[in-house]
Scaffold this motif. Sequence first.
Motif, PDB file in Angstrom:
ATOM      1  N   ASN A   1      73.687   3.246 -35.054  1.00 22.72           N
ATOM      2  CA  ASN A   1      73.745   3.414 -36.503  1.00 22.72           C
ATOM      3  C   ASN A   1      72.423   4.041 -36.941  1.00 22.72           C
ATOM      4  N   VAL A   2      72.370   4.466 -38.200  1.00 25.30           N
ATOM      5  CA  VAL A   2      71.180   5.151 -38.702  1.00 25.30           C
ATOM      6  C   VAL A   2      69.953   4.244 -38.606  1.00 25.30           C
ATOM      7  N   ARG A   3      70.112   2.981 -38.861  1.00 21.79           N
ATOM      8  CA  ARG A   3      69.006   2.014 -38.746  1.00 21.79           C
ATOM      9  C   ARG A   3      68.405   2.069 -37.342  1.00 21.79           C
ATOM     10  N   TRP A   4      69.279   1.986 -36.323  1.00 22.06           N
ATOM     11  CA  TRP A   4      68.817   2.014 -34.939  1.00 22.06           C
ATOM     12  C   TRP A   4      68.088   3.328 -34.655  1.00 22.06           C
ATOM     13  N   ILE A   5      68.621   4.443 -35.140  1.00 23.68           N
ATOM     14  CA  ILE A   5      67.996   5.750 -34.897  1.00 23.68           C
ATOM     15  C   ILE A   5      66.615   5.805 -35.532  1.00 23.68           C
ATOM     16  N   LEU A   6      66.465   5.323 -36.764  1.00 23.50           N
ATOM     17  CA  LEU A   6      65.147   5.328 -37.405  1.00 23.50           C
ATOM     18  C   LEU A   6      64.168   4.431 -36.657  1.00 23.50           C
ATOM     19  N   LEU A   7      64.613   3.262 -36.236  1.00 27.54           N
ATOM     20  CA  LEU A   7      63.746   2.383 -35.445  1.00 27.54           C
ATOM     21  C   LEU A   7      63.357   3.057 -34.131  1.00 27.54           C
ATOM     22  N   HIS A   8      64.299   3.730 -33.506  1.00 28.80           N
ATOM     23  CA  HIS A   8      64.013   4.437 -32.265  1.00 28.80           C
ATOM     24  C   HIS A   8      62.989   5.554 -32.502  1.00 28.80           C
ATOM     25  N   LEU A   9      63.144   6.297 -33.599  1.00 29.54           N
ATOM     26  CA  LEU A   9      62.191   7.371 -33.895  1.00 29.54           C
ATOM     27  C   LEU A   9      60.793   6.809 -34.165  1.00 29.54           C
ATOM     28  N   ILE A  10      60.708   5.675 -34.852  1.00 28.16           N
ATOM     29  CA  ILE A  10      59.403   5.039 -35.066  1.00 28.16           C
ATOM     30  C   ILE A  10      58.794   4.663 -33.717  1.00 28.16           C
ATOM     31  N   GLN A  11      59.593   4.042 -32.854  1.00 27.90           N
ATOM     32  CA  GLN A  11      59.115   3.638 -31.526  1.00 27.90           C
ATOM     33  C   GLN A  11      58.688   4.853 -30.708  1.00 27.90           C
ATOM     34  N   GLU A  12      59.509   5.882 -30.681  1.00 30.69           N
ATOM     35  CA  GLU A  12      59.229   7.090 -29.904  1.00 30.69           C
ATOM     36  C   GLU A  12      57.943   7.763 -30.399  1.00 30.69           C
ATOM     37  N   THR A  13      57.823   7.895 -31.707  1.00 28.06           N
ATOM     38  CA  THR A  13      56.647   8.545 -32.282  1.00 28.06           C
ATOM     39  C   THR A  13      55.396   7.700 -32.027  1.00 28.06           C
ATOM     40  N   ALA A  14      55.505   6.385 -32.174  1.00 25.33           N
ATOM     41  CA  ALA A  14      54.365   5.505 -31.922  1.00 25.33           C
ATOM     42  C   ALA A  14      53.941   5.568 -30.453  1.00 25.33           C
ATOM     43  N   ARG A  15      54.910   5.576 -29.542  1.00 24.99           N
ATOM     44  CA  ARG A  15      54.581   5.657 -28.113  1.00 24.99           C
ATOM     45  C   ARG A  15      53.801   6.937 -27.820  1.00 24.99           C
ATOM     46  N   HIS A  16      54.298   8.044 -28.344  1.00 22.62           N
ATOM     47  CA  HIS A  16      53.634   9.315 -28.061  1.00 22.62           C
ATOM     48  C   HIS A  16      52.332   9.466 -28.837  1.00 22.62           C
ATOM     49  N   THR A  17      52.203   8.786 -29.970  1.00 25.35           N
ATOM     50  CA  THR A  17      50.921   8.769 -30.671  1.00 25.35           C
ATOM     51  C   THR A  17      49.883   8.075 -29.808  1.00 25.35           C
ATOM     52  N   GLY A  18      50.271   7.009 -29.139  1.00 22.18           N
ATOM     53  CA  GLY A  18      49.358   6.344 -28.204  1.00 22.18           C
ATOM     54  C   GLY A  18      48.945   7.262 -27.072  1.00 22.18           C
ATOM     55  N   HIS A  19      49.904   8.021 -26.544  1.00 23.83           N
ATOM     56  CA  HIS A  19      49.553   9.000 -25.506  1.00 23.83           C
ATOM     57  C   HIS A  19      48.551  10.010 -26.059  1.00 23.83           C
ATOM     58  N   ALA A  20      48.838  10.522 -27.269  1.00 19.48           N
ATOM     59  CA  ALA A  20      47.963  11.528 -27.877  1.00 19.48           C
ATOM     60  C   ALA A  20      46.580  10.949 -28.154  1.00 19.48           C
ATOM     61  N   ASP A  21      46.516   9.676 -28.544  1.00 20.77           N
ATOM     62  CA  ASP A  21      45.221   9.021 -28.753  1.00 20.77           C
ATOM     63  C   ASP A  21      44.384   9.051 -27.473  1.00 20.77           C
ATOM     64  N   ILE A  22      45.015   8.735 -26.362  1.00 23.93           N
ATOM     65  CA  ILE A  22      44.296   8.714 -25.079  1.00 23.93           C
ATOM     66  C   ILE A  22      43.852  10.119 -24.682  1.00 23.93           C
ATOM     67  N   VAL A  23      44.758  11.081 -24.846  1.00 23.45           N
ATOM     68  CA  VAL A  23      44.401  12.467 -24.515  1.00 23.45           C
ATOM     69  C   VAL A  23      43.240  12.914 -25.395  1.00 23.45           C
ATOM     70  N   ARG A  24      43.346  12.644 -26.710  1.00 28.43           N
ATOM     71  CA  ARG A  24      42.287  13.064 -27.631  1.00 28.43           C
ATOM     72  C   ARG A  24      40.962  12.405 -27.268  1.00 28.43           C
ATOM     73  N   GLU A  25      40.974  11.119 -26.998  1.00 28.76           N
ATOM     74  CA  GLU A  25      39.735  10.437 -26.643  1.00 28.76           C
ATOM     75  C   GLU A  25      39.141  11.010 -25.361  1.00 28.76           C
ATOM     76  N   SER A  26      40.002  11.448 -24.443  1.00 33.78           N
ATOM     77  CA  SER A  26      39.525  12.060 -23.200  1.00 33.78           C
ATOM     78  C   SER A  26      38.892  13.430 -23.461  1.00 33.78           C
ATOM     79  N   ILE A  27      39.326  14.103 -24.513  1.00 38.85           N
ATOM     80  CA  ILE A  27      38.784  15.427 -24.833  1.00 38.85           C
ATOM     81  C   ILE A  27      37.384  15.325 -25.419  1.00 38.85           C
ATOM     82  N   ASP A  28      37.232  14.509 -26.468  1.00 38.04           N
ATOM     83  CA  ASP A  28      35.933  14.495 -27.147  1.00 38.04           C
ATOM     84  C   ASP A  28      35.484  13.113 -27.624  1.00 38.04           C
ATOM     85  N   GLY A  29      36.175  12.061 -27.191  1.00 35.22           N
ATOM     86  CA  GLY A  29      35.790  10.716 -27.558  1.00 35.22           C
ATOM     87  C   GLY A  29      36.293  10.245 -28.911  1.00 35.22           C
TER      88      GLY A  29
END
Length: 190
Positions: free
Chosen positions: A136-164
Motif C-alpha cells: 500500500n502507499v503507506r508501506w511504499i513511503l516507509l520503504h522510501l524513507i528507509q531506503e533514503t536513510a540507508r543511502h544517506t548513511g552510506h553518503a555520510d561515510i563516503v563524504r567523511e572519507s573525502i574531507d572529514g
Amino acid sequence: MPGQVGPVSNEQEGLLAYLAQMRYVLRLTAHGLTDEQLRATPSASALSVGGLIKHCASTEENWLATIRREPQTVDYQQYAENFKLADDERIEDVFARYDRVAEQTEKTVTELGDLDYRIEVDHSVPWNRKDLTHWNVRWILLHLIQETARHTGHADIVRESIDGATAYPLMAAAEGWPETPWLKPWARSE
C-alpha cells in the motif's frame, strides 16, 4: 530546512515530511564538493556521493511509477549505472531530477489521499516478498524513507572519507548557522 521535522497533523503529512527530510540530508552530503569529489569512491565500496543521490532519485521515481501503476521493466545494467554519476552528468541536473520526482511523489500521494491504496507486488524481481500480493502507499513511503536513510548513511561515510565533513557541520554551513562552542559550520580547507 531545520535539522528536525516540524510538527505534523496527520500520518500522510508525517510520512511525506520525513521523506523530504531524508532527501534534504542526503543532498547535504554533496555540499561544497567538487565534481571529482562527487564521483570519488574513497571507502571500501564503489559508492560515491553523487551516485548515491542519483540512485535515490531513481529509486523514488520507480516507486512512484509503481504507485501510478505505470508499466516498468527491470534493466539490471541501468540499475548498476544509477549508482554512478557519469562523467557527463552534473549534480545540478541530478538535484533537478530529484526535485521533480519529490514534487510528483507529494502530488500523487496527496491526490490519492489514501495511504491504504493497494498496488500489486511485482514478483518478477527477487527482492520482493513472494508471500504478499499487495503493497500500500503507506508501506511504499516507509520503504522510501528507509531506503533514503540507508543511502544517506552510506553518503555520510563516503563524504567523511573525502574531507572529514559530517552531517551537522554541513547543515550549519549550508544554512548559515552561527558557530557555537559545540558546533562549527563546515568550511572548505585550503
